[in-house]
Design an enzyme around this catalytic site. Structure first.
Site, PDB file in Angstrom:
ATOM      1  N   ARG A 128      -4.747  -8.434  13.951  1.00  0.00           N
ATOM      2  CA  ARG A 128      -3.731  -7.485  14.414  1.00  0.00           C
ATOM      3  C   ARG A 128      -2.520  -7.452  13.492  1.00  0.00           C
ATOM      4  O   ARG A 128      -1.990  -6.383  13.192  1.00  0.00           O
ATOM      5  CB  ARG A 128      -3.304  -7.809  15.850  1.00  0.00           C
ATOM      6  CG  ARG A 128      -2.343  -6.778  16.418  1.00  0.00           C
ATOM      7  CD  ARG A 128      -2.093  -6.965  17.893  1.00  0.00           C
ATOM      8  NE  ARG A 128      -1.402  -8.216  18.195  1.00  0.00           N
ATOM      9  CZ  ARG A 128      -1.048  -8.587  19.426  1.00  0.00           C
ATOM     10  NH1 ARG A 128      -1.339  -7.801  20.464  1.00  0.00           N
ATOM     11  NH2 ARG A 128      -0.428  -9.729  19.639  1.00  0.00           N
ATOM     12  N   LYS A 222       3.087  -4.081  15.734  1.00  0.00           N
ATOM     13  CA  LYS A 222       3.846  -5.222  16.258  1.00  0.00           C
ATOM     14  C   LYS A 222       4.910  -5.593  15.222  1.00  0.00           C
ATOM     15  O   LYS A 222       4.784  -6.571  14.472  1.00  0.00           O
ATOM     16  CB  LYS A 222       2.936  -6.405  16.557  1.00  0.00           C
ATOM     17  CG  LYS A 222       3.589  -7.474  17.446  1.00  0.00           C
ATOM     18  CD  LYS A 222       2.569  -8.509  17.880  1.00  0.00           C
ATOM     19  CE  LYS A 222       3.205  -9.608  18.716  1.00  0.00           C
ATOM     20  NZ  LYS A 222       3.739  -9.124  19.998  1.00  0.00           N
ATOM     21  N   GLU A 255       3.011   0.230  29.208  1.00  0.00           N
ATOM     22  CA  GLU A 255       3.007  -1.225  29.063  1.00  0.00           C
ATOM     23  C   GLU A 255       4.348  -1.788  29.496  1.00  0.00           C
ATOM     24  O   GLU A 255       5.284  -1.053  29.802  1.00  0.00           O
ATOM     25  CB  GLU A 255       2.742  -1.611  27.604  1.00  0.00           C
ATOM     26  CG  GLU A 255       3.802  -1.078  26.641  1.00  0.00           C
ATOM     27  CD  GLU A 255       3.523  -1.417  25.192  1.00  0.00           C
ATOM     28  OE1 GLU A 255       2.719  -2.334  24.942  1.00  0.00           O
ATOM     29  OE2 GLU A 255       4.130  -0.770  24.306  1.00  0.00           O
TER      30      GLU A 255
END
Length: 373
Positions: A128, A222, A255
């Protein structure tokens, strides 16, 4: 500036006579290569004749002050590609101020839990961060296997068997401009933090966040730009809630500030999770979806789905839960002013938590990497 006179005197040392030599104010200060200990006094006078006494510290004095400031911190080891090494001295765990991750937010990060001497889902989190770096146009300082080896070695040096590994990829140090074109090279940082992995199964309250949600192009990366996340969390805490829940412009649940959400619907027989298209793809959430198939095999659940979920449907769910590596599953019993289900922790959240904890302790090699201490 009218009404304000500046008088700056910086006392430095002449290398030959050790006599004090005044240094006029410029855009920067030029210091001799060798200096004895000294105290620099910056005098700024105006109508009130105010003055400040700011010490100029040696590298030794800076180190001593940093050691005092870091006292009690559970930072066990840090790797920095700037120095290409690992330190176990918390006072030395610093970043260059001109690193573009610091002053421009041009950096990405990820984390992995250390559980009983194993790194949980290291490969999944590593994949990720590499995707995030690509989307943020940050070149890799090393290839994937080298990064993985460095991360494992940093944990090994720390001696930590239960804690957290956090790591960053940055455009790197270079200057204080916007473009990374003058950055020397991209950087990798990693730190091992000793933490108590405490599980709290008690249900919590969440609120709908009023902080604007990140657009998908940024929400799926991220990055270190967590200001919206921080403000959402602060807003929730100010309202006596555990976390805020973001809703996208189309009215679908997105989220939390640093966790995914999931629901149990249709009489407690169906697990649904909002799509990952416009939010950060949660490693723990995806692992939970895989483990949930065991509940389907046992007849506890009928189906497991990833789909759009409206706020109305979410609030009418039998169960709601937050999912993230640090939680890892936390039941939600109230959203805004409405109770979820019966207003208490549900059986599916507990069953999923049990499966996840078992996976962390004794899962397959694909999710657990042994640290060679």
């Amino acid at each position: 500036m009218a009404g304000l006179s500046l008088e700056f005197t910086v006392n430095t040392w002449n290398l030959r006579s050790l006599s004090q030599v005044p240094c006029p104010l410029r855009h920067g200060f030029r210091f001799p290569r060798r200096l004895t200990r000294r105290r620099t006094i910056l005098m700024c006078s105006d109508s009130s004749s105010q003055s400040w006494n700011v010490p100029v510290l040696s590298s030794y004095e800076v180190g001593e002050r940093l050691k005092l400031a870091r006292g009690g911190q559970q930072f066990l080891a840090m790797y920095s590609s700037v120095v290409d090494g690992i330190t176990t001295d918390p006072a030395a765990m610093v970043l260059p101020l001109d690193d573009h991750m610091v002053h421009r937010g041009h950096g990405v990060f990820d984390t992995a839990l250390i559980i009983n001497g194993y790194l949980y889902e290291l490969d999944q989190h590593l994949d990720r961060i590499l995707r995030s770096a690509s989307m943020a146009k940050i070149p890799l300082p090393f290839d994937r296997e080298t990064i993985k080896r460095i991360l494992i070695q940093t944990v090994s040096v720390s001696g930590c068997r239960d804690g957290s590994l956090r790591y960053w990829l940055s455009a790197g140090p270079g200057d204080f401009l916007l473009s990374p074109s003058q950055c020397l090279k991209p950087t990798l940082y990693a730190i091992v933090i000793k933490t108590n992995f405490a599980i709290n199964p008690i249900g919590v309250k969440v609120v709908t966040s009023s902080i604007p949600i990140k657009p998908p192009e940024f929400a799926t990366v991220k990055s270190v730009n967590y200001l919206p996340n921080v403000l959402s969390q602060m807003e929730a805490e100010a309202k006596g809630a555990y976390a805020g829940i973001w809703v996208c412009k189309d009215g679908f649940i997105a989220e939390g500030p640093n966790m995914n959400v999931a629901f149990v619907v249709n009489g407690g027989k169906e697990l649904v999770m909002p799509r990952f298209d416009n939010v950060l793809s949660g490693c723990t959430a995806k692992r939970t979806l895989t483990l949930a198939e065991q509940l389907v095999s046992k007849g506890i659940l009928k189906t497991v789905k990833v789909m759009d979920v409206t706020v109305e449907d979410g609030k009418k769910a039998d169960e709601m839960m937050l999912i993230g590596s640090g939680i890892p599953i936390r039941p939600v019993i109230q959203w805004d002013e409405e109770f979820i289900g019966e207003g208490k922790e549900g059986p599916i959240a507990k069953a999923l938590l049990d499966l996840l904890l078992e996976d962390m302790r004794s899962g397959p090699p694909s999710v657990r990497v042994l640290v060679p201490y």
